[in-house]
Design a protein around this motif. Structure first.
Motif, mmCIF file in Angstrom:
data_model
loop_
_atom_site.group_PDB
_atom_site.id
_atom_site.type_symbol
_atom_site.label_atom_id
_atom_site.label_comp_id
_atom_site.label_asym_id
_atom_site.label_seq_id
_atom_site.Cartn_x
_atom_site.Cartn_y
_atom_site.Cartn_z
ATOM 1 N N GLY A 229 4.836 1.094 -1.101
ATOM 2 C CA GLY A 229 5.380 2.272 -0.439
ATOM 3 C C GLY A 229 6.114 3.206 -1.372
ATOM 4 O O GLY A 229 6.235 4.409 -1.108
ATOM 5 N N ALA A 230 6.615 2.674 -2.499
ATOM 6 C CA ALA A 230 7.352 3.490 -3.468
ATOM 7 C C ALA A 230 6.425 4.235 -4.423
ATOM 8 O O ALA A 230 6.876 5.101 -5.172
ATOM 9 C CB ALA A 230 8.319 2.608 -4.258
ATOM 10 N N LEU A 234 -0.533 5.513 -5.634
ATOM 11 C CA LEU A 234 -1.260 4.306 -5.255
ATOM 12 C C LEU A 234 -1.478 4.258 -3.745
ATOM 13 O O LEU A 234 -2.528 3.833 -3.263
ATOM 14 C CB LEU A 234 -0.497 3.067 -5.727
ATOM 15 C CG LEU A 234 -1.145 1.707 -5.434
ATOM 16 C CD1 LEU A 234 -2.535 1.628 -6.055
ATOM 17 C CD2 LEU A 234 -0.262 0.574 -5.949
ATOM 18 N N LEU A 235 -0.480 4.707 -3.018
ATOM 19 C CA LEU A 235 -0.576 4.722 -1.563
ATOM 20 C C LEU A 235 -1.717 5.645 -1.112
ATOM 21 O O LEU A 235 -2.452 5.326 -0.168
ATOM 22 C CB LEU A 235 0.750 5.184 -0.957
ATOM 23 C CG LEU A 235 1.083 4.706 0.458
ATOM 24 C CD1 LEU A 235 1.162 3.196 0.507
ATOM 25 C CD2 LEU A 235 2.396 5.318 0.927
ATOM 26 N N LYS A 236 -1.870 6.769 -1.793
ATOM 27 C CA LYS A 236 -2.965 7.682 -1.466
ATOM 28 C C LYS A 236 -4.321 7.029 -1.715
ATOM 29 O O LYS A 236 -5.266 7.207 -0.937
ATOM 30 C CB LYS A 236 -2.846 8.959 -2.296
ATOM 31 C CG LYS A 236 -1.733 9.895 -1.850
ATOM 32 C CD LYS A 236 -1.709 11.159 -2.693
ATOM 33 C CE LYS A 236 -0.612 12.110 -2.204
ATOM 34 N NZ LYS A 236 -0.545 13.327 -3.039
ATOM 35 N N LYS A 242 -9.033 2.928 2.497
ATOM 36 C CA LYS A 242 -8.753 2.067 3.651
ATOM 37 C C LYS A 242 -8.729 0.601 3.207
ATOM 38 O O LYS A 242 -9.340 -0.282 3.824
ATOM 39 C CB LYS A 242 -9.794 2.262 4.752
ATOM 40 C CG LYS A 242 -9.869 3.681 5.280
ATOM 41 C CD LYS A 242 -8.583 4.126 5.961
ATOM 42 C CE LYS A 242 -8.724 5.521 6.535
ATOM 43 N NZ LYS A 242 -7.458 6.090 7.006
ATOM 44 N N ALA A 243 -7.984 0.366 2.112
ATOM 45 C CA ALA A 243 -8.006 -0.952 1.470
ATOM 46 C C ALA A 243 -7.352 -2.028 2.321
ATOM 47 O O ALA A 243 -7.678 -3.202 2.207
ATOM 48 C CB ALA A 243 -7.318 -0.871 0.107
ATOM 49 N N PHE A 244 -6.386 -1.649 3.148
ATOM 50 C CA PHE A 244 -5.688 -2.626 3.983
ATOM 51 C C PHE A 244 -5.997 -2.332 5.441
ATOM 52 O O PHE A 244 -6.125 -1.176 5.850
ATOM 53 C CB PHE A 244 -4.175 -2.560 3.764
ATOM 54 C CG PHE A 244 -3.763 -2.698 2.337
ATOM 55 C CD1 PHE A 244 -4.401 -3.592 1.493
ATOM 56 C CD2 PHE A 244 -2.747 -1.919 1.830
ATOM 57 C CE1 PHE A 244 -4.025 -3.725 0.174
ATOM 58 C CE2 PHE A 244 -2.361 -2.043 0.515
ATOM 59 C CZ PHE A 244 -3.004 -2.945 -0.320
ATOM 60 N N HIS A 245 -6.060 -3.387 6.220
ATOM 61 C CA HIS A 245 -6.407 -3.231 7.629
ATOM 62 C C HIS A 245 -5.427 -2.316 8.351
ATOM 63 O O HIS A 245 -5.827 -1.484 9.167
ATOM 64 C CB HIS A 245 -6.443 -4.585 8.324
ATOM 65 C CG HIS A 245 -6.616 -4.465 9.806
ATOM 66 N ND1 HIS A 245 -7.843 -4.241 10.387
ATOM 67 C CD2 HIS A 245 -5.713 -4.490 10.826
ATOM 68 C CE1 HIS A 245 -7.688 -4.152 11.696
ATOM 69 N NE2 HIS A 245 -6.411 -4.309 11.983
ATOM 70 N N GLU A 255 1.716 9.874 8.235
ATOM 71 C CA GLU A 255 2.194 8.802 9.110
ATOM 72 C C GLU A 255 2.230 7.476 8.362
ATOM 73 O O GLU A 255 3.187 6.708 8.475
ATOM 74 C CB GLU A 255 1.295 8.672 10.342
ATOM 75 C CG GLU A 255 1.542 9.700 11.419
ATOM 76 C CD GLU A 255 0.789 9.362 12.688
ATOM 77 O OE1 GLU A 255 0.282 8.229 12.794
ATOM 78 O OE2 GLU A 255 0.708 10.231 13.577
ATOM 79 N N PHE A 256 1.177 7.211 7.617
ATOM 80 C CA PHE A 256 1.089 5.967 6.851
ATOM 81 C C PHE A 256 2.209 5.889 5.824
ATOM 82 O O PHE A 256 2.923 4.885 5.723
ATOM 83 C CB PHE A 256 -0.282 5.905 6.174
ATOM 84 C CG PHE A 256 -0.516 4.674 5.336
ATOM 85 C CD1 PHE A 256 -0.330 3.404 5.856
ATOM 86 C CD2 PHE A 256 -0.926 4.784 4.016
ATOM 87 C CE1 PHE A 256 -0.546 2.266 5.091
ATOM 88 C CE2 PHE A 256 -1.151 3.663 3.239
ATOM 89 C CZ PHE A 256 -0.960 2.404 3.775
ATOM 90 N N LYS A 257 2.411 6.962 5.072
ATOM 91 C CA LYS A 257 3.447 6.998 4.032
ATOM 92 C C LYS A 257 4.844 6.852 4.638
ATOM 93 O O LYS A 257 5.680 6.091 4.140
ATOM 94 C CB LYS A 257 3.349 8.310 3.260
ATOM 95 C CG LYS A 257 4.456 8.542 2.227
ATOM 96 C CD LYS A 257 4.221 9.799 1.427
ATOM 97 C CE LYS A 257 4.287 11.042 2.285
ATOM 98 N NZ LYS A 257 5.672 11.302 2.784
#
Length: 674
Positions: A229-230, A234-236, A242-245, A255-257
């Motif tokens: 999250g930091a 990488l989060l993008k 869609k690497a994680f369910h 919203e995800f971030k």
């Protein structure tokens, strides 16, 4: 001899009070020469804060040989008898617990240590038994028990959680006493909620691919999701691929971030903790707590949830916390009960904070409180005191039809839906929806309580008899006292209409006039206008608002409304002070306010009153504004007409007394200018 006894007593007191891990080990170095010391690791005993240096200090003080710094989350037990290491075992398998049984003299003991992957009925923890008696049922971290076998005397128990960056001390079942006391509050039902066990499987056979991936990440980095999250870049990439369910739980990257946000918080004087205001795509806090979506406008009963990160809803949006799922289910299936669900969750295990939050809840008769104990505190025997126990521990066992239920150890959107379904079923099964407001919560007799004047059985009978008398008083004899807070800058026909309409709905009405001198008309003039215009009404008491009802101390935004029309304001401090401190002094049970179609700040103030006041047993009634041929009557419109000298229009907005006051005041100003 006396000196020796005093030294012994002082040492024992020091051992019991010590909460620093390193200093506690130093004391154990002395204690182990006289007593038996049992040590059992629960789940994450050798966590990230158990450094190599600390591990060597542990080994030097206790004389052990296993370096636990590189044994993250492995089961581990030690038994020392007067300085001698009788047993020291560390399992190499995460999902294989250690159960050590043995004898020391005439005593038997049993020590249990659960690793990260253990599927047990004991939560994330350990237990220590002597002669069949459970002396410690601890949680994650290092659990210590110091015992005098010769005198059959428990010297001390301690649990140190080494999972986080700093070592957290927690006492043996620290919330027990607080819960027992809270459960005795009349009219409010306390329940203990045990959340579903994470990753229940035997040797990982039933884990999904997503769950296996999570466990692999956690073994390599316990806080991998926070680290993700930091790192926005990488989060993008994760979002794009869609690497994680749980990426699928969100409609947008923002919203995800924002689901990783943990808002700043502050400590109240009573020890409770509240969030600062936070507004984002996923995590929003208002009035000190996280937002629960879809709450009804009119509230009869409230359901409060207090506890750690799974209660807060880490890594999901407001809409997908289990509180919001439960709120929507209540709205759909029992709409007539008008339940409101409140989220008092905070990330991280902190029983001092959670107990303080529990005690600070604005409960009223008929409300329900769920306390969620963090697994690292162990599992107290709640049922002994008759506290309803909602046990969802095994609900996560596969097969189930919820799909992927985890983000990491926290619950995803599906997992929170599973939790809300379990809580709703518990409420339905135990007839909480059938209870009426004010219906007495069953009292479980404490066999050890002292007899009063009439004896135990008669004491209970008179208790219930007094409750019936109280209900009769509340229903037939108690006067209904209402209140309204008005600035009256100046007094208008709308103010008169508000008072007359409110007075029809209560026995007595208290009119608070804002005392803060930050309006165009002085407090002295405003107060006199109110007195003169309401002099003919019986059952009305007019009084200054003082420093604690709409003042710069409690609601400074009120006096700067023109500049804040497009801002989100927090009026909770003023409303809570009124509800918690002011209203009880005057037995106020209803507060009235005029509907606000024009002023956005006052409209938000009304919205906050609608949500907060019912939590304290105070009804909120919003009265539609009075209109004339020109439109809504408001004090701001009156001031505008005065400045433009449109007195022919002004008469339609104000009472005769106010009109005369304004004419006289204006003429004085005009004369002084000539």
């Amino acid at each position: 001899m006396d000196g020796a006894v005093n030294s012994y007593d002082l040492f024992i007191r020091k051992l019991k009070k010590e909460k620093d891990f390193e200093r506690y080990l130093n004391l154990l170095k002395v204690a182990k020469e006289t007593f038996v010391v049992f040590i059992a690791v629960g789940d994450t005993g050798a966590g990230v804060s158990f450094t190599p240096d600390l591990s060597h200090h542990f080994m030097r003080c206790l004389g052990t040989s296993v370096n636990m710094a590189d044994k993250f989350r492995r089961p581990y037990v030690v038994v020392l008898d007067k300085g001698t290491v009788l047993q020291e075992i560390c399992s190499e398998e995460l999902d294989k617990p250690i159960v050590l049984r043995g004898n020391i003299g005439r005593h038997t003991f049993e020590v249990y240590s659960a690793g990260f992957g253990c599927n047990t009925g004991f939560g994330m923890g350990a237990y220590l038994q002597i002669d069949g008696a459970n002396y410690l049922h601890g949680g994650r971290g290092f659990n210590f028990l110091v015992f005098d076998l010769e005198g059959d005397y428990l010297i001390d128990t301690k649990t140190f959680d080494t999972f986080d960056n700093c070592i957290c001390h927690s006492e043996l079942n620290p919330v027990d006493n607080a819960l027992r006391q809270y459960s005795e509050i009349g009219g409010v039902t306390l329940c203990v909620l045990r959340m579903p066990r994470r990753f229940i499987s035997k040797h990982n056979i039933d884990l999904s691919l997503h769950e296996k991936f999570i466990r692999l990440q956690e073994r390599e980095n316990p806080k991998w999701l926070d680290a993700l999250g930091a790192d926005t870049q990488l989060l993008k990439e994760v979002w794009k691929e869609k690497a994680f369910h749980f990426c699928g739980d969100f409609d947008s990257f923002d919203e995800f971030k924002d689901s990783f946000i943990v808002p700043n918080s502050y400590l109240n004087l009573d020890g409770s903790r509240r969030f600062e205001e936070c507004e984002s795509a996923s995590v929003n806090t208002r009035n000190g707590i996280r937002v629960t979506t879809n709450q009804p406008k009119e509230i009869q009963r409230s359901i409060f949830f207090v506890g750690p990160s799974t209660v807060f809803g880490q890594y999901v949006s407001d809409f997908n916390t289990f509180e919001s799922f439960l709120q929507r289910k209540l709205n759909e299936l029992v709409p007539d009960k008008q339940f409101a669900v409140w989220n008092y969750g905070f990330p991280g295990p902190d029983y001092v904070r959670d107990v303080a939050n529990l005690k600070s809840l604005p409960c009223k008769q008929g409300d329900i409180v769920f306390f969620v104990a963090h697994p690292c505190w162990g599992l107290p025997n709640y049922g002994v005191w008759g506290i309803p126990y909602c046990d969802l521990y095994l609900k996560s066992i596969r097969p189930h039809d919820y799909g992927e239920i985890y983000t990491d150890g926290h619950f995803s959107k599906n997992g929170n839906r599973m939790v809300s379904d379990g809580i709703f079923d518990f409420l339905d099964r135990n007839n909480f929806f059938g209870k009426n407001i004010g219906e007495e919560v069953p009292i479980v007799n404490d066999k050890n309580k002292h007899c009063g004047l009439l004896g135990v059985e008669s004491d209970d009978l008179i208790y219930f008899y007094k409750k019936k008398l109280k209900i009769i008083y509340d229903e037939y004899l108690r006067p209904k006292i209402g209140s309204v807070v008005m600035n009256c800058n100046p007094f208008t026909k709308g103010h008169r209409y508000l008072v007359e309409t409110a007075l029809k709905q209560c026995d007595y009405l208290i009119v608070f006039v804002v005392e803060e001198d930050k309006s165009e008309f002085s407090f002295v003039d405003r107060f006199k206008m109110v007195e003169d215009n309401l002099a003919d009404l019986d059952r009305v008491l007019i009084m200054p608002s003082g420093e604690f009802v709409i003042s710069t101390k409690t609601f400074s935004e009120y006096f700067n409304k023109e500049k804040l029309q497009n801002k989100i304001i927090d009026a909770s401090k003023d409303i809570i002070v009124f509800a918690k401190e002011i209203a009880p002094c005057l037995d106020i049970t209803v507060r009235f306010a005029g509907e606000e179609p024009l002023d956005n700040v006052t409209r938000q103030y009304n919205d906050d009153m609608r949500k907060i006041l019912p939590q304290y047993g105070i009804q909120f009634i919003e009265i539609p504004r009075l209109n004339n041929d020109v439109g809504v009557i408001s004090a701001s419109k009156v001031r505008e007409l005065v400045h433009k000298q449109k007195f022919e229009v002004l008469e339609g907005f104000v009472t005769d007394l106010t009109f005369k006051y304004l004419i006289n005041r204006f003429k004085k100003v005009e004369t002084s200018m000539i």
